[in-house]
Design an enzyme around this catalytic site. Structure first.
Site, short mmCIF file in Angstrom:
data_model
loop_
_atom_site.label_atom_id
_atom_site.label_comp_id
_atom_site.label_asym_id
_atom_site.label_seq_id
_atom_site.Cartn_x
_atom_site.Cartn_y
_atom_site.Cartn_z
N LEU A 292 0.74 -1.20 -0.14
CA LEU A 292 0.00 0.04 -0.08
C LEU A 292 0.77 1.27 -0.07
O LEU A 292 0.40 2.19 0.96
CB LEU A 292 -0.96 0.02 1.09
CG LEU A 292 -1.89 -1.01 1.12
CD1 LEU A 292 -3.10 -0.92 2.34
CD2 LEU A 292 -2.91 -0.88 0.05
N CYS A 293 1.83 1.20 -0.77
CA CYS A 293 2.83 2.44 -0.85
C CYS A 293 3.03 2.67 -2.22
O CYS A 293 4.25 3.03 -2.60
CB CYS A 293 3.94 2.28 0.06
SG CYS A 293 4.87 0.88 -0.36
N GLY A 294 2.19 2.20 -3.07
CA GLY A 294 2.43 2.86 -4.54
C GLY A 294 3.42 1.73 -5.21
O GLY A 294 3.50 0.62 -4.69
#
Lengths: 310, 146
Positions: free
Chosen positions: A87-89
């Site tokens: 969930l951090c690109g």
């Protein structure tokens, strides 16, 4: 044709997701601020240790140190820094892609991986690269002790001649929106670094291996000064070299940590915005359906009334 | 011309502890304490575990230093410490507890083992912290008296 209730359910579910992404964005922003402070407060130390190392290097007879030794490269170690969570690109996948390209390009040099972060460890192990070590749950609580531990591990492998060169792949924190992917050589320490940091990238190929550029002192002042030493200068120098490695590892850990939180914040920000857009779209469709239903009812009433009067 | 004061800078890998203009410094070198006044000859030394004291005007302040390096120039002193705290920041109760804990743990390991070394260092660190805090306390008490 979805009913009004379906639309309402959809909107509620998107809203819930949006609340989660928004909360995660704020958490990331707070952590980013702390990580950024870490990066900034580590800089003076890194700068000063480089200066002291440099001024010591210019005064020792021979700059022989196990960590400066250059030898034919038969085995390399690649230190890969990723996060522990997603969930951090594209943060993790960028590093992993670059690392696995790098590993494939250096296949002839028997690369081993030192994985920092769960994400990189998982993927690179599945790809079949030998792991020399792993450190997980580092990001988020980086301190100097862990940097020391990692640096000690790297130095040990290097001094035992189990590896002949160490590279690192990590995300450098440029600013909140930009992370720069870096591949850097950690060991053997480039003699040019002992001269001047700015020449780090350019100076490598032509520089003679074990000779230091003696007149590249950072400031004119320290060049003229002859120091007194409490201990033999060679001893100080040989203690300073591993400290420098520690401070480099620490810097890389901090950069990667800050970059990860920045990437997570940006990713969660755009997720929140996408959710808002989706809510708008669904709301519009819901209203259209509602209007259509009302219109239909009106037509029915008017039709019914007309047939009753006639 | 000799400089009249020294720019003292103390940095650790994790933070920038101090930057101040001072009149005299006492540095805990590896081989013993050394006093530095303005105009000191350039010097590089390793640091041990100890208390760094510096004087500004009439006040003397204390920092703990745990290993590192110091570079002394006539008008500038840069201390690169592994760990360093100001005496005011030290939690004496916590240090006491750490010392007790380490002392008990020390008894369980044979002398010379790695654990024994680690516990001994922990005791040393705790003692330095306690000493720095109590010196700072005494200095405060003295300045308050007429």
């Amino acid at each position: 044709m979805p009913t009004l209730l379906d639309y309402r359910r959809r909107i509620r579910s998107v809203k819930n997701t949006q609340q989660i992404t928004r909360a995660m964005k704020f958490v990331a922003a707070a952590k980013l601020r702390r990580a950024q402070e870490g990066v900034f407060s580590a800089r003076p130390y890194a700068k000063e240790i480089l200066r002291v190392l440099h001024s010591a290097a210019a005064r020792v007879e021979s700059t022989v140190h196990p960590l400066l030794e250059r030898r034919a490269v038969k085995r390399i170690l690649v230190v890969v820094l990723t996060g522990d969570r997603s969930l951090c690109g594209a943060f993790n996948s960028n590093v992993i892609r670059r690392a696995s390209h790098f590993l494939r390009d250096h296949r002839t040099e028997n690369p081993q991986v030192l994985a920092i972060g769960k994400k990189g460890r998982g993927v690179l192990r599945r790809e079949g690269w030998p792991l020399a070590g792993e450190y997980v749950n580092v990001s988020g609580n980086v301190d100097f002790a862990i940097a020391k531990e990692i640096a000690a591990k790297i130095a040990e492998l290097y001094e035992k001649r189990e590896i002949d060169a160490v590279y690192t792949v990590y995300n450098e924190f440029k600013n909140v929106l930009v992370q720069r992917l870096c591949t850097e050589k950690l060991l053997p320490i480039d003699p040019a670094i002992l001269g001047e940091r700015g020449s780090q990238e350019k100076a490598a190929p032509g520089a003679p291996a074990d000779m230091l550029p003696r007149d590249l002192a950072p400031s004119g002042q320290s060049r003229l000064v002859e120091y007194l030493y409490e201990e033999p200068i060679g001893e100080i120098f040989s203690h300073l070299v591993p400290r420098y490695l520690q401070s480099e590892v620490f810097r890389i850990l901090l950069e990667s940590e800050a970059a990860e939180w920045a990437a997570r914040m940006t990713a969660m920000d755009s997720a929140t915005r996408n959710a808002a857009e989706l809510i708008d779209k669904v709301t519009l469709e819901m209203n259209k359906t509602r209007q259509a239903a009302i219109t239909k009812e009106l037509i029915e009433i008017v039709g019914g009334a007309a047939s009753a009067t006639s | 011309m000799l400089p009249e004061s020294i720019e003292l800078q103390v940095v650790t890998p994790e933070r920038h502890v101090l930057e101040e203009t001072v009149l005299a410094i006492e540095i805990p070198g590896k081989e013993g304490y050394l006093g530095v006044l303005p105009g000191h000859a350039p010097l590089i030394t390793e640091l041990g575990v100890g208390i760094l004291a510096y004087r500004t005007g009439s006040a003397t302040r204390y920092l703990t230093i745990i290993e590192g390096y110091a570079e002394v120039l006539p008008d500038r002193v840069i201390v690169l410490a592994e760990i360093s705290e100001k005496a005011e920041e030290i939690d004496v109760d916590r240090s006491r507890a750490a010392q007790d804990r380490a002392q008990r743990a020390l008894a369980q390991h044979g002398p010379g083992t790695a654990e024994w070394q680690a516990e001994r260092q922990a005791i040393e660190r705790a003692m330095v912290r306690i000493a720095a805090a109590s010196q700072a306390g005494m200095a405060r008490a003295q300045t308050k008296e007429p």
